[in-house]
Design a protein around this motif. Structure first.
Motif, mmCIF file in Angstrom:
data_model
loop_
_atom_site.group_PDB
_atom_site.id
_atom_site.type_symbol
_atom_site.label_atom_id
_atom_site.label_comp_id
_atom_site.label_asym_id
_atom_site.label_seq_id
_atom_site.Cartn_x
_atom_site.Cartn_y
_atom_site.Cartn_z
ATOM 1 N N LYS A 46 0.840 -1.195 0.000
ATOM 2 C CA LYS A 46 0.000 0.000 0.000
ATOM 3 C C LYS A 46 0.870 1.238 0.000
ATOM 4 C CE LYS A 46 -3.816 -2.413 2.286
ATOM 5 N NZ LYS A 46 -4.504 -2.665 1.014
ATOM 6 N N ALA A 47 0.237 2.411 0.036
ATOM 7 C CA ALA A 47 0.965 3.664 -0.130
ATOM 8 C C ALA A 47 2.043 3.871 0.919
ATOM 9 C CB ALA A 47 -0.018 4.833 -0.110
ATOM 10 N N ASP A 48 1.891 3.252 2.101
ATOM 11 C CA ASP A 48 2.903 3.425 3.137
ATOM 12 C C ASP A 48 4.170 2.634 2.867
ATOM 13 O OD1 ASP A 48 2.121 0.835 3.655
ATOM 14 O OD2 ASP A 48 1.337 1.223 5.662
ATOM 15 N N GLY A 49 4.134 1.774 1.836
ATOM 16 C CA GLY A 49 5.305 1.010 1.443
ATOM 17 C C GLY A 49 5.596 -0.199 2.291
ATOM 18 N N VAL A 50 4.788 -0.481 3.297
ATOM 19 C CA VAL A 50 5.047 -1.599 4.198
ATOM 20 C C VAL A 50 3.850 -2.526 4.350
ATOM 21 C CG1 VAL A 50 4.436 -0.232 6.251
ATOM 22 C CG2 VAL A 50 5.902 -2.240 6.485
ATOM 23 N N THR A 51 2.636 -1.992 4.293
ATOM 24 C CA THR A 51 1.442 -2.823 4.440
ATOM 25 C C THR A 51 1.219 -3.614 3.160
ATOM 26 O OG1 THR A 51 0.453 -1.162 5.890
ATOM 27 C CG2 THR A 51 -1.024 -2.839 4.976
ATOM 28 N N PRO A 52 1.158 -4.948 3.261
ATOM 29 C CA PRO A 52 1.067 -5.756 2.038
ATOM 30 C C PRO A 52 -0.334 -5.789 1.450
ATOM 31 C CG PRO A 52 1.047 -7.183 3.955
ATOM 32 C CD PRO A 52 1.274 -5.786 4.476
ATOM 33 N N ASN A 53 -0.388 -5.835 0.137
ATOM 34 C CA ASN A 53 -1.636 -6.147 -0.563
ATOM 35 C C ASN A 53 -1.679 -7.668 -0.715
ATOM 36 O OD1 ASN A 53 -2.514 -3.421 -1.067
ATOM 37 N ND2 ASN A 53 -0.937 -3.284 -2.645
ATOM 38 N N ILE A 54 -2.412 -8.329 0.144
ATOM 39 C CA ILE A 54 -2.428 -9.786 0.176
ATOM 40 C C ILE A 54 -3.229 -10.345 -0.987
ATOM 41 C CG2 ILE A 54 -3.205 -11.805 1.501
ATOM 42 C CD1 ILE A 54 -2.599 -10.237 4.046
ATOM 43 N N ASN A 55 -2.654 -11.307 -1.661
ATOM 44 C CA ASN A 55 -3.323 -12.002 -2.760
ATOM 45 C C ASN A 55 -4.205 -13.089 -2.153
ATOM 46 O OD1 ASN A 55 -4.097 -13.320 -5.086
ATOM 47 N ND2 ASN A 55 -2.061 -14.082 -5.592
ATOM 48 N N GLU A 56 -5.489 -12.809 -2.035
ATOM 49 C CA GLU A 56 -6.403 -13.736 -1.365
ATOM 50 C C GLU A 56 -6.425 -15.099 -2.046
ATOM 51 O OE1 GLU A 56 -7.713 -13.065 1.405
ATOM 52 O OE2 GLU A 56 -7.388 -10.896 1.544
ATOM 53 N N ALA A 57 -6.272 -15.120 -3.359
ATOM 54 C CA ALA A 57 -6.331 -16.385 -4.096
ATOM 55 C C ALA A 57 -5.186 -17.315 -3.730
ATOM 56 C CB ALA A 57 -6.315 -16.116 -5.598
ATOM 57 N N SER A 58 -4.102 -16.763 -3.180
ATOM 58 C CA SER A 58 -2.931 -17.581 -2.853
ATOM 59 C C SER A 58 -3.115 -18.393 -1.579
ATOM 60 C CB SER A 58 -1.697 -16.688 -2.697
ATOM 61 O OG SER A 58 -1.754 -15.938 -1.488
ATOM 62 N N GLY A 59 -4.047 -17.991 -0.727
ATOM 63 C CA GLY A 59 -4.243 -18.659 0.549
ATOM 64 C C GLY A 59 -3.297 -18.178 1.633
ATOM 65 N N TYR A 60 -2.590 -17.103 1.378
ATOM 66 C CA TYR A 60 -1.633 -16.573 2.350
ATOM 67 C C TYR A 60 -2.352 -15.983 3.551
ATOM 68 C CZ TYR A 60 2.001 -13.441 4.224
ATOM 69 O OH TYR A 60 2.897 -12.785 5.027
ATOM 70 N N VAL A 61 -1.850 -16.309 4.745
ATOM 71 C CA VAL A 61 -2.374 -15.772 5.994
ATOM 72 C C VAL A 61 -1.233 -15.104 6.741
ATOM 73 C CG1 VAL A 61 -3.465 -16.315 8.197
ATOM 74 C CG2 VAL A 61 -4.147 -17.558 6.145
ATOM 75 N N GLU A 62 -1.408 -13.860 7.110
ATOM 76 C CA GLU A 62 -0.346 -13.087 7.746
ATOM 77 C C GLU A 62 -0.231 -13.370 9.245
ATOM 78 O OE1 GLU A 62 2.378 -9.444 7.400
ATOM 79 O OE2 GLU A 62 1.580 -10.868 5.970
ATOM 80 N N ASP A 63 -1.357 -13.545 9.915
ATOM 81 C CA ASP A 63 -1.375 -13.604 11.370
ATOM 82 C C ASP A 63 -1.663 -15.007 11.893
ATOM 83 O OD1 ASP A 63 -0.989 -10.802 11.466
ATOM 84 O OD2 ASP A 63 -3.138 -10.500 11.159
ATOM 85 N N GLY A 64 -1.478 -15.181 13.218
ATOM 86 C CA GLY A 64 -1.769 -16.436 13.867
ATOM 87 C C GLY A 64 -0.614 -17.419 13.774
ATOM 88 N N PHE A 65 -0.766 -18.553 14.479
ATOM 89 C CA PHE A 65 0.278 -19.563 14.546
ATOM 90 C C PHE A 65 -0.285 -20.923 14.168
ATOM 91 C CE2 PHE A 65 1.506 -16.124 17.331
ATOM 92 C CZ PHE A 65 2.872 -15.978 17.091
ATOM 93 N N SER A 66 0.563 -21.744 13.582
ATOM 94 C CA SER A 66 0.124 -23.073 13.141
ATOM 95 C C SER A 66 -0.092 -23.994 14.334
ATOM 96 C CB SER A 66 1.156 -23.682 12.185
ATOM 97 O OG SER A 66 2.388 -23.894 12.857
ATOM 98 N N LYS A 67 -1.003 -24.952 14.165
ATOM 99 C CA LYS A 67 -1.311 -25.891 15.236
ATOM 100 C C LYS A 67 -0.659 -27.259 15.024
ATOM 101 C CE LYS A 67 -5.710 -23.652 16.289
ATOM 102 N NZ LYS A 67 -7.191 -23.815 16.387
ATOM 103 N N SER A 68 -0.045 -27.447 13.879
ATOM 104 C CA SER A 68 0.599 -28.723 13.600
ATOM 105 C C SER A 68 1.814 -28.493 12.720
ATOM 106 C CB SER A 68 -0.374 -29.682 12.907
ATOM 107 O OG SER A 68 -0.826 -29.138 11.676
ATOM 108 N N ASP A 69 2.685 -29.515 12.666
ATOM 109 C CA ASP A 69 3.854 -29.424 11.799
ATOM 110 C C ASP A 69 3.423 -29.314 10.346
ATOM 111 O OD1 ASP A 69 5.452 -29.723 14.009
ATOM 112 O OD2 ASP A 69 5.974 -31.819 13.617
#
Length: 680
Positions: free
Chosen positions: A430-453
């Motif tokens: 985004k305009a601030d140069g740091v906030t990502p424009n997340i590609n929803e179709a990719s399945g990418y998740v920025e936050d949280g932690f995994s529950k399994s290996d």
């Protein structure tokens, strides 16, 4: 006349640093074994020579105990030792941190940290001169010694070619003389390539210059781009015809590491790719008015569409020639999860992570197993590289050293890796140069932690349970290249240790002092179990370099070319991600030039990450101001827990003139016809 600062005054035509009493068994013994690498042997020879002769002031004096050139070339060992010296200026890119050192051989470069791939925590790292736009012509280390090293290699190549025929036939056969001269000629062309890539057009030394050449005859101008590239290509092609081995590995005694026809062809492609690119082909307005004192333009006129296509056709033709001639010798590596070779990526045991990892991480003892290395240096600074990339809470196997945590991958580079479905997780910022424009179709998740290996289908542990979700479900190359917080570092004990980059963590800023990652990541590529003494090979060119040059050329000629997508998909299939237009979960193929080039750039950024290509690619593409004239980011290394996982500016960077290094000021002062690069 007495200064040693000029490229034309640093060479001593009348002596070389070898002693007659040391020329016998010491040099001959290695050649009596089998499969001794020339690059390794030559560097050992040089180290041996330097130790004996104390030649730190080699260019300032002529010690009385040195052999004359005629004496050196009387023996096989003397001639071979001199050729060995010619080889020693091949870059040692495993050492990216100590480019300030004033040594002529093992020429390193700052290329990784001077791009947007990484950041060194050390405030004195020379890459920062480029990042902060403070590089100047008076730099007495990086700027001066890249120039001095490669021109020294060029002069020594000239000396060797002029002298080898004087060696008696009972010492060196006629066929060997032909071969060795061809090697020296090719090395000379390669050193010119490195000079042009770093400094732009340079003087081509077409005559013999000695220590006694009058100063007025040494006022040489820079040769235009076209003359430089033409010279490099012509010399390499002549060397191919005049004696280079078809394959250096066919020489069972000393083959590995020697220049052969494949290496020469690879550099033909590299040189022509430079010439066809924006920075060199006349499209860059920045250098439109750079001329010699006599008015000779150093860069071509702005090309039309037909000329651009013609230049790229040359790259395509030479790339196709390489693949036709050497395609059975060089192949992408395919292994199972233990590193054992498998026939193809369709094999049931194929492991993309291990296949890719082993393509660049090759112990000296396994050189013959690597099918995609083209050009490499065996004697190198692997220990420095390993120290820079190892977390500093992990002891190296002998317990005497820990890692340095010095080379931090940037958040921008981390974001570049695809997800397991082959899609980009981030579509810019985004305009601030740091906030990502997340590609929803990719399945990418920025936050949280995994529950399994998170593991591969072959059992590779990519991300243990409790890993931040932004590092889960990424492509295999991500896990081979990047060490992130919570990833295991496999050191051979108890299945590995968790890497903790939190501020107060075991390898965080609090305890790291000056040895901590400033981005919250480390470069993992080339690494294995912790051991600072692993004898690894420094790969300088491998098969994907050829593929990407070929794809880029084809994109300029015909973006829908089946050949283009053939090689793109070969790389992606080996990487373990969906291909374009074929196979399971196929992705659509773009058709426009701009879209195709964007994919090539994305793929190259990942496949050749940290392999010293992006620094030069961004410049030759005309994208340096887009990617390098802004801050780089990482995690918040000043915080613990969730606060650590905050995208944070590490440092601001500036770019406006650093397309090339400046010509060393000492050269400008002596050679009055040598014009400086713009901006310095």
């Amino acid at each position: 006349m007495k200064s040693n600062r000029s490229i034309f005054k640093i060479f001593n035509r009348h002596s070389v640093p070898l002693k007659s009493k040391d020329l016998g068994g010491k040099l001959k013994a290695p050649l009596q074994g089998h499969r001794v690498c020339y690059a390794y042997f030559f560097a050992l020879t040089l180290a041996f020579v330097l130790t004996l002769s104390s030649c730190s002031k080699y260019f300032d004096q002529v010690p009385q105990d040195r052999l004359s050139m005629s004496e050196v070339f009387k023996t096989r060992s003397g001639a071979l030792g001199y050729l060995g010296n010619v080889y020693t200026y091949i870059p040692d890119e495993f050492n990216q941190r100590q480019v300030h050192e004033t040594v002529l051989y093992r020429t390193p470069g700052p290329w990784t940290a001077a791009s947007d791939e990484t950041e060194y925590v050390s405030p004195g790292n020379k890459a920062k001169l480029i990042n902060y736009n403070t590089l100047d012509a008076t730099d007495e280390t990086m700027v001066k010694w890249r120039w001095k090293s490669w021109y020294t290699g060029i002069q020594q190549a000239n000396e060797f070619m002029a002298s080898i025929d004087k060696t008696p036939a009972d010492q060196v056969s006629t066929s060997e003389k032909v071969q060795w001269k061809a090697e020296a000629k090719a090395l000379r062309a390669i050193y010119y390539f490195y000079l042009v890539r770093a400094y732009g057009p340079v003087p081509i030394l077409t005559e013999e210059y000695t220590q006694n050449t009058p100063t007025e005859e040494l006022q040489l101008p820079r040769n235009p781009v076209d003359e430089c590239i033409s010279y490099i290509v012509t010399q390499l092609k002549e060397a191919q015809k005049e004696g280079l081995l078809q394959s250096a590995t066919s020489d069972a005694v000393t083959g590995y590491g020697r220049i052969d026809q494949a290496v020469a062809q690879a550099f033909v492609i590299e040189a022509l790719t430079l010439r066809a690119s924006w920075l060199f082909d006349g499209e860059s307005n920045y250098y439109a008015n750079l001329v010699n004192l006599d008015g000779t333009k150093l860069f071509p006129e702005t090309p039309n569409a037909a000329t651009i296509k013609s230049n790229w056709q040359k790259v395509a033709d030479e790339s196709a020639d390489f693949l036709n001639r050497f395609g059975s010798r060089f192949k992408l590596m395919y292994t199972d999860n233990s590193g054992k070779s498998v026939p193809s990526p369709d094999d049931a045991g194929f492991d993309p992570y291990e296949s890719y990892r082993r393509a660049v991480r090759t112990p000296r003892s396994e050189i013959g197993n690597n099918t995609e290395m083209i050009f490499y240096r065996i004697d190198n600074s692997a220990g420095t590289m390993e120290y820079d990339r190892m977390p500093n809470d992990h002891r190296i196997s002998d317990g005497n050293y820990k890692g340095g945590s010095l080379l931090g991958a940037t958040q921008e580079q981390v974001d570049a890796y695809f997800m397991s479905n082959g899609l980009s997780p981030i579509n810019g910022y985004k305009a601030d140069g740091v906030t990502p424009n997340i590609n929803e179709a990719s399945g990418y998740v920025e936050d949280g932690f995994s529950k399994s290996d998170y593991k591969s289908s072959t059992g590779q542990l990519y991300a243990p349970a409790g890993t931040r979700m932004m590092y889960v479900n990424r492509e295999p190359r991500f896990y081979a290249d990047i060490t992130f917080n919570g990833q295991k570092w496999f050191d051979g004990t108890n299945g590995g240790n968790i890497t903790d980059f939190y501020y107060s963590g075991s390898c965080g800023k609090l305890y790291g002092v000056n040895d901590y990652s400033s981005t919250g990541y480390l470069v993992r590529k080339c690494m294995g179990a912790g051991n600072r003494n692993q004898p690894l090979v420094c790969v300088l060119l491998r098969l994907p370099n050829i593929y990407f040059n070929y794809m880029e050329a084809l994109a300029h000629i015909s973006p829908s070319s089946p050949e283009l997508w053939k090689y793109m998909n070969m790389i992606r299939k080996r990487a373990g991600i969906p291909m374009y237009g074929e196979g399971a979960n196929a992705l659509p193929r773009p058709t426009s030039f701009d879209d195709v080039m964007e994919l090539i750039r994305k793929e190259k950024r990942i496949e050749l990450a940290f392999e010293n290509t992006r620094y030069f690619d961004l410049r030759r593409w005309g994208l340096a101001t887009t990617y390098l004239n802004k801050p780089v980011h990482g995690m918040n290394v000043n915080a613990d827990g969730n606060d650590f996982f905050t995208r944070t500016q590490v440092v601001d960077r500036y770019f406006d003139r650093q397309y090339f290094f400046p010509i060393p000021q000492g050269e400008i002062d002596i050679d009055k016809n040598l014009v400086q690069n713009i901006g310095y």
